[in-house]
Design an enzyme around this catalytic site. Sequence first.
Site, PDB file in Angstrom:
ATOM      1  N   TYR A  80       0.841  -1.205   0.000  1.00  0.00           N
ATOM      2  CA  TYR A  80       0.000   0.000   0.000  1.00  0.00           C
ATOM      3  C   TYR A  80       0.875   1.254   0.000  1.00  0.00           C
ATOM      4  O   TYR A  80       0.648   2.187  -0.756  1.00  0.00           O
ATOM      5  CB  TYR A  80      -0.908  -0.015   1.225  1.00  0.00           C
ATOM      6  CG  TYR A  80      -1.916   1.105   1.213  1.00  0.00           C
ATOM      7  CD1 TYR A  80      -3.144   0.936   0.577  1.00  0.00           C
ATOM      8  CD2 TYR A  80      -1.646   2.333   1.818  1.00  0.00           C
ATOM      9  CE1 TYR A  80      -4.067   1.961   0.546  1.00  0.00           C
ATOM     10  CE2 TYR A  80      -2.561   3.356   1.787  1.00  0.00           C
ATOM     11  CZ  TYR A  80      -3.776   3.173   1.158  1.00  0.00           C
ATOM     12  OH  TYR A  80      -4.691   4.189   1.119  1.00  0.00           O
ATOM     13  N   PHE A 132      -9.416  19.009 -25.656  1.00  0.00           N
ATOM     14  CA  PHE A 132      -9.730  17.595 -25.740  1.00  0.00           C
ATOM     15  C   PHE A 132     -10.937  17.383 -24.822  1.00  0.00           C
ATOM     16  O   PHE A 132     -11.177  18.160 -23.904  1.00  0.00           O
ATOM     17  CB  PHE A 132      -8.522  16.733 -25.320  1.00  0.00           C
ATOM     18  CG  PHE A 132      -8.807  15.269 -25.429  1.00  0.00           C
ATOM     19  CD1 PHE A 132      -9.086  14.708 -26.669  1.00  0.00           C
ATOM     20  CD2 PHE A 132      -8.844  14.451 -24.315  1.00  0.00           C
ATOM     21  CE1 PHE A 132      -9.393  13.358 -26.790  1.00  0.00           C
ATOM     22  CE2 PHE A 132      -9.151  13.097 -24.434  1.00  0.00           C
ATOM     23  CZ  PHE A 132      -9.421  12.558 -25.659  1.00  0.00           C
ATOM     24  N   THR A 133     -11.699  16.327 -25.096  1.00  0.00           N
ATOM     25  CA  THR A 133     -12.977  16.142 -24.391  1.00  0.00           C
ATOM     26  C   THR A 133     -12.837  16.161 -22.873  1.00  0.00           C
ATOM     27  O   THR A 133     -13.540  16.910 -22.190  1.00  0.00           O
ATOM     28  CB  THR A 133     -13.613  14.799 -24.807  1.00  0.00           C
ATOM     29  OG1 THR A 133     -12.640  13.759 -24.662  1.00  0.00           O
ATOM     30  CG2 THR A 133     -14.087  14.854 -26.250  1.00  0.00           C
ATOM     31  N   ASP A 222      -0.132  18.445 -21.742  1.00  0.00           N
ATOM     32  CA  ASP A 222      -0.787  17.138 -21.799  1.00  0.00           C
ATOM     33  C   ASP A 222       0.084  16.273 -22.714  1.00  0.00           C
ATOM     34  O   ASP A 222       0.077  16.435 -23.933  1.00  0.00           O
ATOM     35  CB  ASP A 222      -2.205  17.286 -22.360  1.00  0.00           C
ATOM     36  CG  ASP A 222      -2.946  15.945 -22.478  1.00  0.00           C
ATOM     37  OD1 ASP A 222      -2.288  14.893 -22.331  1.00  0.00           O
ATOM     38  OD2 ASP A 222      -4.162  15.962 -22.725  1.00  0.00           O
ATOM     39  N   LYS A 265      -1.797   5.566 -22.927  1.00  0.00           N
ATOM     40  CA  LYS A 265      -1.213   5.824 -24.240  1.00  0.00           C
ATOM     41  C   LYS A 265       0.305   5.878 -24.111  1.00  0.00           C
ATOM     42  O   LYS A 265       1.004   5.044 -24.646  1.00  0.00           O
ATOM     43  CB  LYS A 265      -1.740   7.134 -24.806  1.00  0.00           C
ATOM     44  CG  LYS A 265      -3.215   7.028 -25.174  1.00  0.00           C
ATOM     45  CD  LYS A 265      -3.983   8.217 -24.726  1.00  0.00           C
ATOM     46  CE  LYS A 265      -5.472   7.984 -24.970  1.00  0.00           C
ATOM     47  NZ  LYS A 265      -6.219   9.200 -24.752  1.00  0.00           N
ATOM     48  N   ARG A 388     -15.613  11.732 -33.938  1.00  0.00           N
ATOM     49  CA  ARG A 388     -14.957  12.912 -33.389  1.00  0.00           C
ATOM     50  C   ARG A 388     -15.523  14.110 -34.138  1.00  0.00           C
ATOM     51  O   ARG A 388     -14.932  14.644 -35.046  1.00  0.00           O
ATOM     52  CB  ARG A 388     -13.432  12.826 -33.545  1.00  0.00           C
ATOM     53  CG  ARG A 388     -12.800  11.714 -32.748  1.00  0.00           C
ATOM     54  CD  ARG A 388     -12.492  12.053 -31.292  1.00  0.00           C
ATOM     55  NE  ARG A 388     -13.580  11.979 -30.353  1.00  0.00           N
ATOM     56  CZ  ARG A 388     -13.411  11.785 -29.050  1.00  0.00           C
ATOM     57  NH1 ARG A 388     -12.220  11.613 -28.547  1.00  0.00           N
ATOM     58  NH2 ARG A 388     -14.434  11.756 -28.233  1.00  0.00           N
ATOM     59  N   PHE A 454     -21.117  11.556 -25.821  1.00  0.00           N
ATOM     60  CA  PHE A 454     -20.617  10.607 -26.821  1.00  0.00           C
ATOM     61  C   PHE A 454     -20.321   9.239 -26.219  1.00  0.00           C
ATOM     62  O   PHE A 454     -20.330   8.241 -26.916  1.00  0.00           O
ATOM     63  CB  PHE A 454     -19.377  11.160 -27.551  1.00  0.00           C
ATOM     64  CG  PHE A 454     -18.173  11.357 -26.666  1.00  0.00           C
ATOM     65  CD1 PHE A 454     -17.995  12.547 -25.972  1.00  0.00           C
ATOM     66  CD2 PHE A 454     -17.218  10.363 -26.539  1.00  0.00           C
ATOM     67  CE1 PHE A 454     -16.887  12.732 -25.156  1.00  0.00           C
ATOM     68  CE2 PHE A 454     -16.098  10.540 -25.729  1.00  0.00           C
ATOM     69  CZ  PHE A 454     -15.936  11.732 -25.029  1.00  0.00           C
TER      70      PHE A 454
HETATM   71  C1  LIG Z   1      -6.711   9.945 -23.895  1.00  0.00           C
HETATM   72  C2  LIG Z   1      -6.335  11.315 -23.636  1.00  0.00           C
HETATM   73  C3  LIG Z   1      -6.575  11.879 -22.385  1.00  0.00           C
HETATM   74  C4  LIG Z   1      -7.291  11.151 -21.281  1.00  0.00           C
HETATM   75  O1  LIG Z   1      -6.594  10.015 -20.848  1.00  0.00           O
HETATM   76  P1  LIG Z   1      -7.343   8.775 -20.189  1.00  0.00           P
HETATM   77  O2  LIG Z   1      -6.249   7.918 -19.645  1.00  0.00           O
HETATM   78  O3  LIG Z   1      -8.135   8.083 -21.261  1.00  0.00           O
HETATM   79  O4  LIG Z   1      -8.230   9.308 -19.122  1.00  0.00           O
HETATM   80  C5  LIG Z   1      -6.169  13.188 -22.196  1.00  0.00           C
HETATM   81  N1  LIG Z   1      -5.574  13.885 -23.178  1.00  0.00           N
HETATM   82  C6  LIG Z   1      -5.334  13.360 -24.375  1.00  0.00           C
HETATM   83  C7  LIG Z   1      -4.660  14.177 -25.423  1.00  0.00           C
HETATM   84  C8  LIG Z   1      -5.705  12.066 -24.662  1.00  0.00           C
HETATM   85  O5  LIG Z   1      -5.472  11.566 -25.883  1.00  0.00           O
END
Ligand SMILES: *Cc1c(COP(=O)(O)O)cnc(C)c1O
Length: 481
Positions: A80, A132-133, A222, A265, A388, A454
């Site tokens: 932990y 971004f969303t 980001d 990613k 998108r 979405f």
């Molecule tokens: C996917 C993504 C996110 C969010 O990441 P998650 O791990 O899916 O929450 C944020 N910014 C960008 C540019 C992304 O492609």
Amino acid sequence: MANVKFFSGEQIPLEMHKVRIVQKLNLPPVEERLKCIAEAGNNTFLLKNKDVYMDMLTDSGVNAMSDRQQAAMLVADDSYAGSATFTKLENKVGEIFGTKYFLPAHQGRACENIIAMTFVKEGNVIPMNFHFTTPKAHITRLGARVEELLVDEGLKVTSDCLFKGNMDLNKLEKFIVENREKIPFIRMEAGTNLIGGQPFELSNARGVSAIAKKYGIMTVLDASLWQDNLYFIKQREAACKDMSLREITLELAKCFDIIYFSGRKLGFARGGGIATNSKELCEKMKELVPLFEGFLTYGGMSVREMEAMVVGLDETMDEDVISQGPQFIKYMTDEFLKAGVPVVTPAGGLGCHLDATRFIPQVPQTQYPAGSLACAAYIAGGIRGMERGTISEEREPDGSERMAAVELLRLAVPRRVYTLSQIKYVIDRIIWLYENRNLVGGLKFVEEPKVLRFFFGRLEPIGDWQQKLAEKFRADFGDSL
Ligand SMILES: *Cc1c(COP(=O)(O)O)cnc(C)c1O
């Protein structure tokens, strides 16, 4: 991918890895696909995996792991608090970005929540190259808004601009002069997702950083799609040609006060985190980690995933590894261009993006062309892409529809997952669809959630175009799947 020329003269990307674990796939016949898309409310997020042949929804958490990552997962230190695995990850992030402090989080949007909750106040405005969303949802939830200051070329679907993700530095400075008091930070997104995985230049990031310093504003990167952006900088930005991937990454990191990423990613695993060199900024954000994520040495991540991420981040610094996605995407884009299929150019990262506006011009934006095209691609080939476009937007505060700047169907190419024959299959079915594009009609909402609609909104086709498309498929392909 290595520079290998074929004797035949054919130009195809060659994988620099081999596959040693496989997963069986299923391709339901077209009549089944018709039923499945209806059951999924014409939303590809709601399709069941067993009904999908080519899962091109996203690159999030679906990238293939390497043998070295799998091996690392076996030696994870599960505790932990005080986990040695966390220290490894903290050190690796520090090595890659040159940062001292690391806060773990369960995925990218969790980092966005922490950053937004710490720094964003009602009435604020956050300038960024493009939204971004998920970050936008976190910012608007707090009563603030985003301001997109992308270069004009970025919104042109077809272009030969190699850095469509660049911030327009003149617009940025002008905006800051007019709104200084309302700006908690400037956000830059690597591999600008919603405009087709398009990169910014290192020199542009430096320009943003210089302006931010001049006005005393914090900068946030980001870095979720940094691996694609990094590859494009290495390939396209003349000044960086002789720099190593590690040097470029360290130079980039110097431009930002806070760097966060989705480990789904970046790093070929599942998780995320926030890196910074500022003790003060780290302290401000820190208390939200145990509150929302988990203790400071795991932040909601499995230690096994953290071990995999340590190795995955290292693999991100290998050009053979990070070129695979962009090269497959370029191959798809080039084949589509030859066939006249409208696609986003130049080819970007994370996926190949079809331009629904030109693909099916008969479908008005109020009937969600990108969403319609997503359904049509599933019917045509069991291909699950992601809308998108306008469905990915949220309505204006007064309830009116906010039309997206571009209507794209993203066919994501999960990293190291598919083979070239599968990519060729997708190209074939999309070209068939393009030949039959006049059959495709629009959609309307039947269930519309207020936030991130979405993800779980349900729609239905306007008219019987989906039946007609399936019938045409059967007529053209006989008993083929
Ligand atoms: C996917 C993504 C996110 C969010 O990441 P998650 O791990 O899916 O929450 C944020 N910014 C960008 C540019 C992304 O492609």
